[in-house]
Scaffold this active site. Structure first.
Site, PDB file in Angstrom:
ATOM      1  CE1 TYR A   1     -36.875 -23.836 -10.474  1.00  7.95           C
ATOM      2  CE2 TYR A   1     -37.378 -26.184 -10.343  1.00  7.95           C
ATOM      3  CZ  TYR A   1     -37.563 -24.889  -9.898  1.00  7.95           C
ATOM      4  OH  TYR A   1     -38.454 -24.649  -8.878  1.00  7.95           O
TER       5      TYR A   1
ATOM      6  N   GLY B   1     -31.052 -24.653 -16.034  1.00  6.09           N
ATOM      7  CA  GLY B   1     -31.575 -23.924 -14.878  1.00  6.09           C
ATOM      8  C   GLY B   1     -31.239 -24.553 -13.538  1.00  6.09           C
TER       9      GLY B   1
ATOM     10  CB  ALA C   1     -37.600  -6.248 -16.985  1.00  5.69           C
ATOM     11  N   GLY C   2     -38.280  -8.837 -14.455  1.00  5.63           N
ATOM     12  CA  GLY C   2     -38.932  -9.029 -13.158  1.00  5.63           C
ATOM     13  C   GLY C   2     -37.906  -9.255 -12.055  1.00  5.63           C
TER      14      GLY C   2
ATOM     15  CB  ALA D   1     -35.724 -14.151 -11.906  1.00  5.80           C
TER      16      ALA D   1
ATOM     17  CE  LYS E   1     -36.596 -15.353  -3.392  1.00  4.86           C
ATOM     18  NZ  LYS E   1     -35.894 -15.687  -4.639  1.00  4.86           N
TER      19      LYS E   1
ATOM     20  CB  SER F   1     -38.539 -26.011  -0.565  1.00  6.39           C
ATOM     21  OG  SER F   1     -37.165 -25.713  -0.674  1.00  6.39           O
ATOM     22  CG  PHE F   2     -35.182 -27.179  -4.922  1.00  3.37           C
ATOM     23  CD1 PHE F   2     -36.126 -26.408  -5.581  1.00  3.37           C
ATOM     24  CD2 PHE F   2     -33.986 -26.575  -4.553  1.00  3.37           C
ATOM     25  CE1 PHE F   2     -35.889 -25.067  -5.855  1.00  3.37           C
ATOM     26  CE2 PHE F   2     -33.750 -25.234  -4.821  1.00  3.37           C
ATOM     27  CZ  PHE F   2     -34.701 -24.485  -5.473  1.00  3.37           C
TER      28      PHE F   2
ATOM     29  CB  THR G   1     -38.526 -18.783  -1.118  1.00  2.94           C
ATOM     30  OG1 THR G   1     -38.914 -18.795  -2.496  1.00  2.94           O
ATOM     31  CG2 THR G   1     -39.539 -19.578  -0.304  1.00  2.94           C
TER      32      THR G   1
HETATM   33  P1  ATR Z   1     -39.725 -13.458 -11.629  1.00  4.54           P
HETATM   34  O1  ATR Z   1     -39.698 -13.096 -10.178  1.00  4.54           O
HETATM   35  O2  ATR Z   1     -39.626 -14.926 -11.896  1.00  4.54           O
HETATM   36  O3  ATR Z   1     -38.743 -12.676 -12.418  1.00  4.54           O
HETATM   37  P2  ATR Z   1     -41.825 -11.679 -12.478  1.00  4.54           P
HETATM   38  O4  ATR Z   1     -41.269 -10.641 -11.569  1.00  4.54           O
HETATM   39  O5  ATR Z   1     -43.302 -11.902 -12.511  1.00  4.54           O
HETATM   40  O6  ATR Z   1     -41.202 -13.101 -12.142  1.00  4.54           O
HETATM   41  O7  ATR Z   1     -41.283 -11.379 -13.953  1.00  4.54           O
HETATM   42  C1  ATR Z   1     -41.652 -12.160 -15.053  1.00  4.54           C
HETATM   43  C2  ATR Z   1     -40.943 -11.626 -16.287  1.00  4.54           C
HETATM   44  O8  ATR Z   1     -41.195 -12.516 -17.354  1.00  4.54           O
HETATM   45  C3  ATR Z   1     -41.407 -10.258 -16.724  1.00  4.54           C
HETATM   46  O9  ATR Z   1     -40.311  -9.573 -17.268  1.00  4.54           O
HETATM   47  C4  ATR Z   1     -42.436 -10.583 -17.804  1.00  4.54           C
HETATM   48  O10 ATR Z   1     -42.573  -9.605 -18.822  1.00  4.54           O
HETATM   49  P3  ATR Z   1     -43.576  -8.321 -18.641  1.00  4.54           P
HETATM   50  O11 ATR Z   1     -42.868  -7.408 -17.690  1.00  4.54           O
HETATM   51  O12 ATR Z   1     -43.675  -7.756 -20.009  1.00  4.54           O
HETATM   52  O13 ATR Z   1     -44.843  -8.875 -18.102  1.00  4.54           O
HETATM   53  C5  ATR Z   1     -41.804 -11.802 -18.430  1.00  4.54           C
HETATM   54  N1  ATR Z   1     -42.787 -12.658 -19.092  1.00  4.54           N
HETATM   55  C6  ATR Z   1     -43.794 -13.357 -18.529  1.00  4.54           C
HETATM   56  N2  ATR Z   1     -44.471 -14.054 -19.449  1.00  4.54           N
HETATM   57  C7  ATR Z   1     -43.889 -13.782 -20.641  1.00  4.54           C
HETATM   58  C8  ATR Z   1     -44.125 -14.184 -21.999  1.00  4.54           C
HETATM   59  N3  ATR Z   1     -45.098 -15.058 -22.290  1.00  4.54           N
HETATM   60  N4  ATR Z   1     -43.317 -13.686 -22.961  1.00  4.54           N
HETATM   61  C9  ATR Z   1     -42.332 -12.826 -22.673  1.00  4.54           C
HETATM   62  N5  ATR Z   1     -42.048 -12.405 -21.425  1.00  4.54           N
HETATM   63  C10 ATR Z   1     -42.820 -12.880 -20.436  1.00  4.54           C
END
Ligand code: ATR
Length: 282
Positions: free
Chosen positions: A226, A247, A129-130, A132, A71, A20-21, A67
């Site tokens: 980042y 970032g 859409a994850g 973050a 979370k 961690s930073f 983290t």
């Molecule tokens: P985080 O917590 O960092 O948001 P996450 O919940 O795993 O990580 O979400 C990763 C996001 O990046 C998702 O929206 C994923 O798209 P999918 O839902 O279609 O899987 C997206 N993602 C990951 N790799 C990708 C790629 N190579 N191209 C486009 N979108 C990508």
């Protein structure tokens, strides 16, 4: 920094935490302001989370950052959740005074972007859409964006997130589409936010989610990635003469917001940025 009998402890819980930073960033801030605080990292196994939180409270620890992977799981052990953190469904900051959880990740992104432009009345496009994206999207809504468009590879996930933001009542216009349609949205967009890992170390030489041809000069391009500092997306933004936001600024401002929550003191952002850059070797 001297640890004394009176030293206030804040810290990080996660699993793992050793890279961690946050400790160097916060400890540099405490030192610069001559505050009697120390920030330490605690590696907490998921099945020890409940006892870690009650133990921290008993030990009079002042605050935690939270983290991966805690979370979401930590929420059930807190007394109160900040409204937007509740909508996001994830907490990255705990104030033990009130046993209250906050999410400063999304605020960090908004503050990073606000170094360059205000969010208010803007058309914002979020790629991904994850977790973050979720944290950032709710804060984009909260800070008064005009429209939000969530773009994702898996369109159903984009639809779900867009629906949740709309249901929150924080804003009135939320759209979603496949990320493959990004160029259709950029011409009317004011701010592009990448929350996908595309371009992240070690896969740095990949196709960017958008190219300079799709961008205009007034577009603000923020990449939550980042490492490296200058991602493929940021390179495209510079090529297009658009406005890049790095970032590292999100890391900085999420930390600054947590610092303020724990101490009530405005964070020394310049000191924290310097420590962050040294830690990340930038
Ligand atoms: P985080 O917590 O960092 O948001 P996450 O919940 O795993 O990580 O979400 C990763 C996001 O990046 C998702 O929206 C994923 O798209 P999918 O839902 O279609 O899987 C997206 N993602 C990951 N790799 C990708 C790629 N190579 N191209 C486009 N979108 C990508």
């Amino acid at each position: 920094m001297k640890i004394k009998g009176s030293t206030n402890i804040v810290g990080l819980i996660g699993h793992p935490v050793e890279h961690s930073f946050s400790p160097p960033m916060h400890n540099a801030a405490f030192e610069a302001l001559g505050m009697d605080y120390a920030y330490v990292a605690f590696d907490v196994n998921p099945n020890e989370l409940k006892s870690a939180i009650s133990g921290a409270k008993s030990l009079n620890i002042k605050g935690f950052n939270v983290t991966i992977p805690h979370k979401i799981g930590v929420i059930e052990f807190l007394d109160e959740i900040d409204e937007v953190a509740g909508l996001i469904g994830a907490v990255n900051t705990i104030d033990f005074k009130e046993m209250k959880g906050y999410n400063t990740d999304g605020i960090g992104a908004v503050k990073a972007i606000e170094e360059v432009t205000s969010i208010e009345n803007k058309n914002v496009i979020v790629a991904g859409a994850g977790g973050a994206s979720r944290a950032i999207s709710f804060y984009i809504a909260k800070y008064g964006a005009d429209t939000l468009t969530v773009l994702n590879r898996n369109v159903e996930k984009a639809q779900n997130l867009a629906g949740d933001v709309l249901d929150s009542g924080l804003m009135n216009e939320v759209k979603y589409a496949s990320i493959s349609e990004i160029n259709e949205y950029l011409s009317d967009g004011d701010i592009l936010i990448n929350t996908t890992p595309v371009g992240m170390h070690p896969n740095v030489n990949v196709d960017s989610i958008a190219t300079s041809d799709d961008m205009h000069e007034d577009l603000v391009v923020f990449d939550a990635v980042y490492n490296p500092n200058e991602t493929v997306l940021i390179k495209e933004a510079i090529k297009a003469n658009a406005k890049p936001v790095y970032g590292i600024k999100m890391l900085l401002y999420q930390g600054a917001e947590s610092f303020k929550i724990w101490t009530g003191v405005d964070a020394p952002v310049d000191v924290m940025e310097k420590a962050l850059r040294e830690t990340l070797d930038l």
